[in-house]
Motif scaffolding. Structure first.
Motif, PDB file in Angstrom:
ATOM      1  N   SER A 139     -14.905  -5.567  -7.758  1.00  0.00           N
ATOM      2  CA  SER A 139     -15.180  -4.145  -8.001  1.00  0.00           C
ATOM      3  C   SER A 139     -14.325  -3.223  -7.124  1.00  0.00           C
ATOM      4  N   VAL A 140     -13.815  -3.751  -6.003  1.00  0.00           N
ATOM      5  CA  VAL A 140     -12.928  -2.956  -5.144  1.00  0.00           C
ATOM      6  C   VAL A 140     -11.759  -2.427  -5.965  1.00  0.00           C
ATOM      7  N   LEU A 141     -11.366  -3.228  -6.952  1.00  0.00           N
ATOM      8  CA  LEU A 141     -10.176  -2.887  -7.723  1.00  0.00           C
ATOM      9  C   LEU A 141     -10.466  -2.005  -8.932  1.00  0.00           C
ATOM     10  N   ASP A 142     -11.745  -1.781  -9.197  1.00  0.00           N
ATOM     11  CA  ASP A 142     -12.107  -1.026 -10.415  1.00  0.00           C
ATOM     12  C   ASP A 142     -11.513   0.381 -10.443  1.00  0.00           C
ATOM     13  N   LYS A 143     -11.399   0.977  -9.260  1.00  0.00           N
ATOM     14  CA  LYS A 143     -10.955   2.385  -9.235  1.00  0.00           C
ATOM     15  C   LYS A 143      -9.476   2.548  -9.568  1.00  0.00           C
ATOM     16  N   PHE A 144      -8.762   1.432  -9.557  1.00  0.00           N
ATOM     17  CA  PHE A 144      -7.327   1.542  -9.839  1.00  0.00           C
ATOM     18  C   PHE A 144      -7.063   1.474 -11.333  1.00  0.00           C
ATOM     19  N   LYS A 145      -6.334   2.436 -11.795  1.00  0.00           N
ATOM     20  CA  LYS A 145      -6.003   2.478 -13.227  1.00  0.00           C
ATOM     21  C   LYS A 145      -4.999   1.376 -13.563  1.00  0.00           C
ATOM     22  N   ILE A 146      -4.146   1.068 -12.598  1.00  0.00           N
ATOM     23  CA  ILE A 146      -3.127   0.033 -12.839  1.00  0.00           C
ATOM     24  C   ILE A 146      -2.801  -0.672 -11.526  1.00  0.00           C
ATOM     25  N   ILE A 147      -2.451  -1.938 -11.644  1.00  0.00           N
ATOM     26  CA  ILE A 147      -2.055  -2.716 -10.460  1.00  0.00           C
ATOM     27  C   ILE A 147      -0.661  -3.284 -10.700  1.00  0.00           C
ATOM     28  N   ALA A 148       0.209  -3.079  -9.737  1.00  0.00           N
ATOM     29  CA  ALA A 148       1.548  -3.681  -9.783  1.00  0.00           C
ATOM     30  C   ALA A 148       1.665  -4.655  -8.621  1.00  0.00           C
ATOM     31  N   ILE A 149       2.328  -5.758  -8.863  1.00  0.00           N
ATOM     32  CA  ILE A 149       2.434  -6.772  -7.809  1.00  0.00           C
ATOM     33  C   ILE A 149       3.830  -7.394  -7.780  1.00  0.00           C
ATOM     34  N   GLY A 150       4.353  -7.585  -6.580  1.00  0.00           N
ATOM     35  CA  GLY A 150       5.569  -8.385  -6.493  1.00  0.00           C
ATOM     36  C   GLY A 150       6.652  -7.995  -5.511  1.00  0.00           C
ATOM     37  N   PRO A 151       7.063  -6.714  -5.407  1.00  0.00           N
ATOM     38  CA  PRO A 151       8.231  -6.417  -4.571  1.00  0.00           C
ATOM     39  C   PRO A 151       8.083  -6.899  -3.122  1.00  0.00           C
ATOM     40  N   GLY A 152       9.000  -7.726  -2.691  1.00  0.00           N
ATOM     41  CA  GLY A 152       9.026  -8.203  -1.307  1.00  0.00           C
ATOM     42  C   GLY A 152       7.773  -8.938  -0.870  1.00  0.00           C
ATOM     43  N   LEU A 153       7.036  -9.489  -1.816  1.00  0.00           N
ATOM     44  CA  LEU A 153       5.699 -10.018  -1.541  1.00  0.00           C
ATOM     45  C   LEU A 153       5.705 -11.351  -0.812  1.00  0.00           C
TER      46      LEU A 153
ATOM     47  N   ALA B 191       2.438  -5.538  -2.390  1.00  0.00           N
ATOM     48  CA  ALA B 191       3.841  -5.858  -2.128  1.00  0.00           C
ATOM     49  C   ALA B 191       4.069  -6.062  -0.639  1.00  0.00           C
ATOM     50  N   GLY B 192       5.259  -6.543  -0.296  1.00  0.00           N
ATOM     51  CA  GLY B 192       5.709  -6.565   1.088  1.00  0.00           C
ATOM     52  C   GLY B 192       5.277  -7.762   1.913  1.00  0.00           C
ATOM     53  N   GLN B 193       6.166  -8.170   2.770  1.00  0.00           N
ATOM     54  CA  GLN B 193       5.879  -9.093   3.866  1.00  0.00           C
ATOM     55  C   GLN B 193       6.773  -8.648   5.025  1.00  0.00           C
ATOM     56  N   LYS B 194       6.673  -9.346   6.138  1.00  0.00           N
ATOM     57  CA  LYS B 194       7.353  -8.860   7.347  1.00  0.00           C
ATOM     58  C   LYS B 194       8.823  -8.494   7.104  1.00  0.00           C
ATOM     59  N   GLU B 195       9.562  -9.418   6.463  1.00  0.00           N
ATOM     60  CA  GLU B 195      11.004  -9.220   6.320  1.00  0.00           C
ATOM     61  C   GLU B 195      11.354  -8.216   5.235  1.00  0.00           C
ATOM     62  N   THR B 196      10.428  -7.983   4.328  1.00  0.00           N
ATOM     63  CA  THR B 196      10.754  -7.143   3.160  1.00  0.00           C
ATOM     64  C   THR B 196       9.687  -6.070   2.955  1.00  0.00           C
ATOM     65  N   MET B 197       9.303  -5.461   4.045  1.00  0.00           N
ATOM     66  CA  MET B 197       8.307  -4.386   3.967  1.00  0.00           C
ATOM     67  C   MET B 197       8.899  -3.182   3.229  1.00  0.00           C
ATOM     68  N   GLY B 198      10.208  -3.027   3.392  1.00  0.00           N
ATOM     69  CA  GLY B 198      10.886  -1.896   2.759  1.00  0.00           C
ATOM     70  C   GLY B 198      10.717  -1.908   1.249  1.00  0.00           C
ATOM     71  N   ALA B 199      10.719  -3.102   0.653  1.00  0.00           N
ATOM     72  CA  ALA B 199      10.558  -3.207  -0.808  1.00  0.00           C
ATOM     73  C   ALA B 199       9.218  -2.596  -1.220  1.00  0.00           C
ATOM     74  N   ALA B 200       8.198  -2.881  -0.425  1.00  0.00           N
ATOM     75  CA  ALA B 200       6.859  -2.356  -0.710  1.00  0.00           C
ATOM     76  C   ALA B 200       6.857  -0.827  -0.592  1.00  0.00           C
ATOM     77  N   ILE B 201       7.499  -0.352   0.447  1.00  0.00           N
ATOM     78  CA  ILE B 201       7.515   1.098   0.673  1.00  0.00           C
ATOM     79  C   ILE B 201       8.317   1.804  -0.426  1.00  0.00           C
ATOM     80  N   LEU B 202       9.394   1.166  -0.845  1.00  0.00           N
ATOM     81  CA  LEU B 202      10.179   1.761  -1.941  1.00  0.00           C
ATOM     82  C   LEU B 202       9.385   1.787  -3.250  1.00  0.00           C
ATOM     83  N   ALA B 203       8.640   0.735  -3.512  1.00  0.00           N
ATOM     84  CA  ALA B 203       7.818   0.718  -4.736  1.00  0.00           C
ATOM     85  C   ALA B 203       6.766   1.835  -4.651  1.00  0.00           C
ATOM     86  N   ALA B 204       6.150   1.970  -3.480  1.00  0.00           N
ATOM     87  CA  ALA B 204       5.144   3.037  -3.296  1.00  0.00           C
ATOM     88  C   ALA B 204       5.803   4.406  -3.451  1.00  0.00           C
TER      89      ALA B 204
END
Ligand SMILES: NC(=O)C1=CN([C@@H]2O[C@H](COP(=O)(O)OP(=O)(O)OC[C@H]3O[C@@H](n4cnc5c(N)ncnc54)[C@H](OP(=O)(O)O)[C@@H]3O)[C@@H](O)[C@H]2O)[C@@H](O)CC1
Ligand SMILES: Nc1ncnc2c1ncn2[C@@H]1O[C@H](COP(=O)(O)OP(=O)(O)O)[C@@H](O)[C@H]1O
Ligand SMILES: [K+]
Length: 498
Positions: A311-325, A255-268
């Motif tokens: 394989s970097v992603l194998d350890k994650f049980k779930i991936i969410a994508i999108g907020p402020g991306l 998530a997140g980009q410069k203008e909408t980093m907060g969205a990423a932090i809120l999702a986290a």
């Protein structure tokens, strides 16, 4: 969960209950009217309040007549009954209840034209003109009556349903209703109460039991179910001894980009406070300081890592994508590479936007993914809709077709599973109408998915918990901010854990 049924099924439930309990229709109506009054007296406590009861000639009107009698019994000293005489046809129950009332002293006014309502006192109006027997939009004298009553600006309390309001199906913008402040409805809320268009006909509703056969209702074929607190209590597992961060799963949020980093932090934040064992956030490097300052528990993953080796992603049980991306070319490539992994994703905000731009991407969704659109995102994905009824129908078709869970967000969020079944979330409130709220929800869905709940369970439990957190905060606030909703999640979950 409570099965929500249509009016035809509700009538069958009336008939079944009458037969099964060996009671008469008029006895059932007496129970319903009593249930209405028990609720009414909570709302209108001053017994000297003038109560104007408008009764049609069907069974809704018959309820109104019984209500008049019961209210007088309870000591309400200024009850007046207006018989809306716009149709010839009347039901037997109406006739019976009218005779019972005539045996008592009672101010009864027959209303042939609006002129006959001129002596109505300021006070409260009980709308028992038409109920669930509505079979066409109001027109002629009924529509004029609705316009007139609405112009009085008196408090209206409707029996079962506002006059003119369809219990299910499209709510047309041209429909006339008697607008109710409160609807006291019987046994189950009407499906249409959950759509935003219902705001034109009612402010709020309460449901009272009238003793209809619950087993019969729950057996009816209907795709709609209303979530209840015990559904979440039954689902959420208490934490067991000797468990540790590994037990509660590792979630990745992109998530997140410069203008909408907060969205990423809120999702986290939603993910962290939702109880995931580990939360990793992939944001542009420029957000790292903010992340470490605000949520030091959350780990960071460089965007470049996401596409280096799968394989970097194998350890994650779930991936969410999108907020402020954001939606630039690099993000499109990133989304494509994630879709190629053929694993379920939680997809929100800008990632939904990209799916809506390119149908070929949508086709690559993996079974068990969760899409979390609000209305605008939904229409961008699947086309514009004239009504919420139509939108929900499309959501049901698309959830089946894509084998995904769709979380269609609003005051009442609809959570649709891969079979097209709809769960309706009753928690949440308008104080939650602030940016970032959806980001917290996405994080919470990811959190529950990381903890091992199935996609559909994670989705509906997250909606319920998120809304409950907002409700808790709204008791003392006019608005609640998304980060506060996130911070209260552990307390809410604790309260929902057996
Ligand atoms: N045991 C029971 O049954 C129980 C019933 N209960 C109560 O009954 C209520 C349902 O009663 P209901 O079926 O008689 O329907 P209701 O809405 O009063 O009248 C409909 C009549 O109006 C007419 N009409 C329809 N649309 C119209 C329009 N646009 N403009 C003008 N007219 C219109 C239509 O006549 P038609 O068009 O067929 O000539 C129809 O016959 C329910 O909400 C609950 O309050 C509870 O007490 C529990 C026990
Ligand atoms: N009036 C309301 N009642 C209940 N929930 C609400 C209300 N308004 C907003 N919400 C909730 O807040 C969230 C808003 O999501 P979204 O529109 O995606 O927000 P954002 O894009 O700002 O993060 C949804 O979960 C929605 O259900
Ligand atoms: K009514």
């Amino acid at each position: 969960m409570q099965k929500l049924i249509n009016q035809q099924q509700m009538r069958s439930a009336d008939v079944f209950t009458i037969k099964n309990l060996d009671i008469s229709s008029i006895e059932l109506m007496e129970t319903a009217s009593m249930a209405f009054v028990n609720e009414f007296v909570q709302e209108i406590k001053a017994i000297e309040t003038p109560v104007n009861i408008l009764c049609g000639k069907g069974n809704n009107g018959a309820d109104g007549l019984a209500i008049a009698r019961i209210l007088q019994d309870k000591g309400y000293s200024s009850v007046a009954v207006y018989l809306i005489d716009f149709s010839e046809k009347e039901t037997a129950e109406y006739q019976t209840n009218l005779n019972r009332l005539k045996d008592l002293w009672f101010p009864l006014t027959t209303v042939k034209t609006l002129e006959d309502l001129k002596n109505m006192k300021d006070g409260v109006i009980i709308d028992a003109v038409l109920g669930s027997g509505l079979n066409k939009p109001l027109s002629g004298a009924y529509a004029e009556l609705a316009t007139f009553i609405n112009s009085l600006n008196l408090q209206v309390i409707a029996v079962d349903i506002p006059t003119g309001f369809p219990a299910e199906g499209v709510i047309a913008k041209t429909d006339h209703f008697i607008k109710a402040d409160l609807v006291i409805c019987f046994q189950r809320p009407k499906i249409n109460f959950f759509f935003p268009e219902s705001a034109a006909a009612l402010n709020r509703f309460r449901v009272v039991s009238i003793g209809l056969d619950e087993e019969f209702i729950e057996k009816q074929a209907s795709p709609y179910q209303l979530l209840e607190q015990h559904d979440i209590k039954d689902l959420i597992q208490p934490r067991k001894p000797f468990t540790h961060k590994g037990t509660y799963g590792h979630a990745l949020i992109i998530a997140g980009q410069k203008e909408t980093m907060g969205a990423a932090i809120l999702a986290a934040k939603g993910c962290l406070y939702g109880g995931a064992g580990l939360t990793t956030l992939s944001i542009p490097e420029s957000g790292l300081t903010a992340l470490n300052t605000t949520l030091p528990e959350v780990m960071y993953l460089d965007r470049k890592e996401l596409t280096s080796t799968a394989s970097v992603l194998d350890k994650f049980k779930i991936i969410a994508i999108g907020p402020g991306l954001g939606t630039d070319a690099a993000i499109i490539e990133l989304l494509k590479s994630l879709l190629m992994l053929k694993r379920p994703l939680i997809i929100d905000a800008d990632a939904l936007h990209l799916l809506g731009n390119d149908e070929s991407l949508m086709k690559q969704l993996t079974e068990g993914s969760v899409l979390t659109p609000h209305m605008k995102e939904f229409d961008h994905l699947f086309g514009a809709h004239e009504s919420w009824w139509a939108r929900l129908e499309t959501a049901r078709e698309k959830a089946v077709e894509l084998k995904c869970v769709i979380v269609l967000k609003n005051q009442y969020t609809f959570i649709i599973d891969q079979q097209g079944k709809v769960r309706i979330n009753p928690t949440g409130n308008p104080a939650m109408g602030q940016g970032g709220m959806g980001d917290v929800l996405t994080g919470l869905i990811a959190s529950l998915a990381a903890q091992g709940y199935k996609a559909i369970e994670a989705a509906y439990a997250a909606c319920f918990i998120h809304g409950t957190s907002g409700d808790l905060l709204a008791v003392t606030r006019v608005s609640v901010k998304a980060s506060a909703v996130a911070e209260h999640l552990p307390e809410v979950v604790k309260g929902l854990t057996r």
